[in-house]
Enzyme design. Structure first.
Site, short mmCIF file in Angstrom:
data_model
loop_
_atom_site.label_atom_id
_atom_site.label_comp_id
_atom_site.label_asym_id
_atom_site.label_seq_id
_atom_site.Cartn_x
_atom_site.Cartn_y
_atom_site.Cartn_z
N CYS A 132 5.37 5.58 -3.90
CA CYS A 132 5.02 4.65 -2.84
C CYS A 132 4.12 3.55 -3.37
CB CYS A 132 4.33 5.40 -1.70
SG CYS A 132 3.72 4.32 -0.39
N CYS A 135 1.23 2.66 -0.96
CA CYS A 135 0.14 3.63 -0.99
C CYS A 135 -0.72 3.49 -2.25
CB CYS A 135 0.69 5.06 -0.94
SG CYS A 135 1.87 5.37 0.37
N ASP A 136 -0.07 3.32 -3.39
CA ASP A 136 -0.77 3.45 -4.67
C ASP A 136 -0.81 2.19 -5.53
OD1 ASP A 136 -1.09 6.14 -4.00
OD2 ASP A 136 0.81 6.70 -4.94
#
Length: 307
Positions: A132, A135-136
């Site tokens: 992701c 997300c990261d």
């Protein structure tokens, strides 16, 4: 309490089904084990949803969630472990927080990110391996990263990371990209995105439990090569989340619900929708189309029972 309709899965298909079923006056609850919005929340940018260009997956998911609640649908966090039908024709949905009862059920369980299956892959999740970018991606600002895959998701991820990372390398096992032409052109025009074709990743390199690079084989020369990166984003597709319902005889050999676009199944009152259904095209628009069809079909089924 007996709900008119229980929807299992809170992705675009499930939320759309909730909107249509609740709008039809039915008592609806959506059960989701992770985040409402499903896999769309991992999309950095959605450009192919009608009337909503340049919207992030998170924002689109939030709008769908709010709309479902505004229509009167209930949303609950719960992991469904099984479904069975009673002698009276009612459904019991078993979850990790107790049982729910309904007159009709919609399976909108979707799919999850596919893993490469490399020996140390799971150990490196959060330590250099991610699925992701939303997300990261921020963790790899000004660093060199790789994206594994050659479809729309991989190229969208690469473009998102290119705005943050020093260098992005797309590593793909085939000799051509399986993405929309507009995405391919955008990627080719970005100076800090490299593309490596015919490379099959065989190993994640690591030191002290942290990713340091990739080892892959050139499928044309059979040479083993390495690439030093601090992060890798795996974008190689998805697998259906149908395991809890495998014994119900609903799925094909790949685990997808084996029913057509009517979303009806061989069990009265049970419907299927979204990326978990066997079909040729899996896009946001096809998921919401399934959701609308299933939501209306379930509502009509319940109305007929009351009838």
């Amino acid at each position: 309490m007996i709900y008119d309709i229980i929807i299992i899965g809170g992705g675009p298909a499930g939320l759309t089904a909730a909107i249509y079923a609740a709008r039809a006056g039915k008592k609806v609850i959506v059960l989701e084990k992770e985040s409402f919005g499903g896999q769309i929340v991992y999309s950095p940018m959605v450009d192919n949803f009608p009337a909503c260009p340049h919207i992030s997956g998170v924002d689109l998911a939030n709008k769908m969630t709010e709309q479902a609640m505004d229509m009167g649908a209930e949303l609950e966090s719960a992991e469904v472990t099984g479904v069975f039908c009673t002698e009276s024709g009612r459904f019991v949905v078993e979850t990790d927080v107790g049982n729910y009862h309904a007159k009709s059920v919609i399976l909108a369980t979707g799919a999850k990110h596919r893993h490469l299956g490399l020996p140390n892959e799971d150990d490196l999740i959060g330590n250099g391996v991610s699925y992701c970018a939303v997300c990261d991606g921020a963790f790899y600002a000004d660093k060199k990263v790789a994206v594994i895959g050659g479809g729309n998701a991989a190229l969208t991820t690469a473009l998102f990371l290119a705005d943050r990372c020093q260098e992005v390398t797309i590593v793909h096992c085939l000799d051509n990209l399986q993405a929309e032409n507009t995405l391919v052109e955008q990627v080719k025009n970005r100076k800090n995105i490299n593309i490596l074709m015919n490379k099959k990743v065989g190993r994640f390199l690591e030191a002290a439990g942290t990713l340091t690079g990739l080892e892959f084989t050139d499928t044309t020369t059979e040479q083993i090569e390495t690439l030093a990166v601090e992060g890798v984003f795996v974008c190689i597709g998805q697998v259906p989340q149908s395991d809890p319902f495998a014994l119900m005889g609903l799925t094909d050999d790949l685990g997808y619900y084996d029913f057509d676009e009517t979303t009806t199944t061989n069990i009265a009152g049970l419907f299927v929708a979204g990326d978990g259904r066997a079909k040729d095209v899996r896009q946001l628009t096809t998921a919401v189309a399934d959701g609308a069809t299933a939501g209306l079909a379930a509502a009509q089924f319940v109305t007929a029972l009351q009838g």
